[in-house]
Design a protein around this motif. Sequence first.
Motif, PDB file in Angstrom:
ATOM      1  N   LYS A 122      -7.204   2.395   6.783  1.00 21.32           N
ATOM      2  CA  LYS A 122      -7.630   2.598   8.167  1.00 21.32           C
ATOM      3  C   LYS A 122      -7.169   1.444   9.056  1.00 21.32           C
ATOM      4  CE  LYS A 122     -11.637   5.459   7.152  1.00 21.32           C
ATOM      5  NZ  LYS A 122     -13.109   5.516   7.085  1.00 21.32           N
ATOM      6  N   GLN A 123      -7.277   0.240   8.543  1.00 19.44           N
ATOM      7  CA  GLN A 123      -6.876  -0.954   9.292  1.00 19.44           C
ATOM      8  C   GLN A 123      -5.419  -0.854   9.743  1.00 19.44           C
ATOM      9  OE1 GLN A 123      -7.393  -4.554   6.985  1.00 19.44           O
ATOM     10  NE2 GLN A 123      -6.120  -5.765   8.358  1.00 19.44           N
ATOM     11  N   TYR A 124      -4.577  -0.312   8.881  1.00 13.83           N
ATOM     12  CA  TYR A 124      -3.138  -0.217   9.173  1.00 13.83           C
ATOM     13  C   TYR A 124      -2.739   1.185   9.657  1.00 13.83           C
ATOM     14  CZ  TYR A 124      -2.955  -4.705   6.796  1.00 13.83           C
ATOM     15  OH  TYR A 124      -3.159  -6.026   6.429  1.00 13.83           O
ATOM     16  N   ASP A 125      -3.716   1.980  10.076  1.00 13.01           N
ATOM     17  CA  ASP A 125      -3.456   3.358  10.564  1.00 13.01           C
ATOM     18  C   ASP A 125      -2.639   4.173   9.572  1.00 13.01           C
ATOM     19  OD1 ASP A 125      -4.845   3.028  12.999  1.00 13.01           O
ATOM     20  OD2 ASP A 125      -3.095   1.996  13.860  1.00 13.01           O
ATOM     21  N   MET A 126      -3.018   4.092   8.314  1.00 15.30           N
ATOM     22  CA  MET A 126      -2.305   4.815   7.259  1.00 15.30           C
ATOM     23  C   MET A 126      -3.095   6.004   6.753  1.00 15.30           C
ATOM     24  SD  MET A 126      -0.802   1.525   5.171  1.00 15.30           S
ATOM     25  CE  MET A 126       0.069   2.525   3.960  1.00 15.30           C
ATOM     26  N   LEU A 127      -4.233   6.291   7.356  1.00 16.78           N
ATOM     27  CA  LEU A 127      -5.044   7.440   6.950  1.00 16.78           C
ATOM     28  C   LEU A 127      -4.878   8.567   7.920  1.00 16.78           C
ATOM     29  CD1 LEU A 127      -8.519   6.343   5.597  1.00 16.78           C
ATOM     30  CD2 LEU A 127      -6.736   7.582   4.425  1.00 16.78           C
ATOM     31  N   LEU A 144       0.821  -1.205   0.000  1.00 22.11           N
ATOM     32  CA  LEU A 144       0.000   0.000   0.000  1.00 22.11           C
ATOM     33  C   LEU A 144       0.858   1.259   0.000  1.00 22.11           C
ATOM     34  CD1 LEU A 144      -2.707  -1.146   2.574  1.00 22.11           C
ATOM     35  CD2 LEU A 144      -2.945  -1.007   0.080  1.00 22.11           C
ATOM     36  N   GLU A 145       1.920   1.270   0.796  1.00 24.96           N
ATOM     37  CA  GLU A 145       2.805   2.442   0.855  1.00 24.96           C
ATOM     38  C   GLU A 145       3.420   2.750  -0.507  1.00 24.96           C
ATOM     39  OE1 GLU A 145       4.343   2.126   5.492  1.00 24.96           O
ATOM     40  OE2 GLU A 145       5.532   1.194   3.905  1.00 24.96           O
ATOM     41  N   SER A 171      -7.887   7.047  -5.586  1.00 25.92           N
ATOM     42  CA  SER A 171      -8.660   6.466  -6.686  1.00 25.92           C
ATOM     43  C   SER A 171      -7.741   5.741  -7.653  1.00 25.92           C
ATOM     44  CB  SER A 171      -9.454   7.544  -7.420  1.00 25.92           C
ATOM     45  OG  SER A 171     -10.423   8.103  -6.574  1.00 25.92           O
ATOM     46  N   ARG A 172      -6.646   6.364  -7.992  1.00 24.75           N
ATOM     47  CA  ARG A 172      -5.675   5.739  -8.905  1.00 24.75           C
ATOM     48  C   ARG A 172      -5.007   4.534  -8.235  1.00 24.75           C
ATOM     49  NH1 ARG A 172      -4.051   3.402 -12.961  1.00 24.75           N
ATOM     50  NH2 ARG A 172      -1.953   3.760 -13.695  1.00 24.75           N
ATOM     51  N   LEU A 189      -9.853   0.000  -0.448  1.00 24.19           N
ATOM     52  CA  LEU A 189      -8.539   0.586  -0.188  1.00 24.19           C
ATOM     53  C   LEU A 189      -8.582   1.425   1.077  1.00 24.19           C
ATOM     54  CD1 LEU A 189      -5.611   1.294  -0.821  1.00 24.19           C
ATOM     55  CD2 LEU A 189      -6.474   3.104  -2.336  1.00 24.19           C
ATOM     56  N   ARG A 190      -9.579   2.259   1.220  1.00 27.47           N
ATOM     57  CA  ARG A 190      -9.681   3.121   2.411  1.00 27.47           C
ATOM     58  C   ARG A 190      -9.828   2.279   3.684  1.00 27.47           C
ATOM     59  NH1 ARG A 190      -9.945   8.239   2.335  1.00 27.47           N
ATOM     60  NH2 ARG A 190     -11.341   8.425   4.123  1.00 27.47           N
TER      61      ARG A 190
END
Length: 100
Positions: A95-100, A65-66, A77-78, A90-91
């Motif tokens: 959120k699951q991995y605290d990336m938002l 994801l990173e 979106s892309r 994706l969102r």
Amino acid sequence: MSAQEMALRVVTMPEQDAVQSSDTAQPTIRDCVERAMRNYFSQLDGHDVNDVYEMVLAEVEVPLLEVVLEYTRNNQSRAAEVLGLNRGTLRKKLKQYDML
């Protein structure tokens, strides 16, 4: 080489180049996962292990994801399109991995 084949090749680090024979192909992601899992199990030293599937998914998904977000300049979106996911999924993962 197709885009899919290229996507499944792992770029070796300079220190790995010395270990690999010059006549062998670069390892695939599959090769790297297999090697890592064999190494993981060989180092357990008799300890019990659980939830390996979830552990491996987390270890692979986060850098995936990173890197995809970096590649798409954080365009979710892309990134979802590149990953073959819908944007909501994706969102959820971000959120699951605290990336938002």
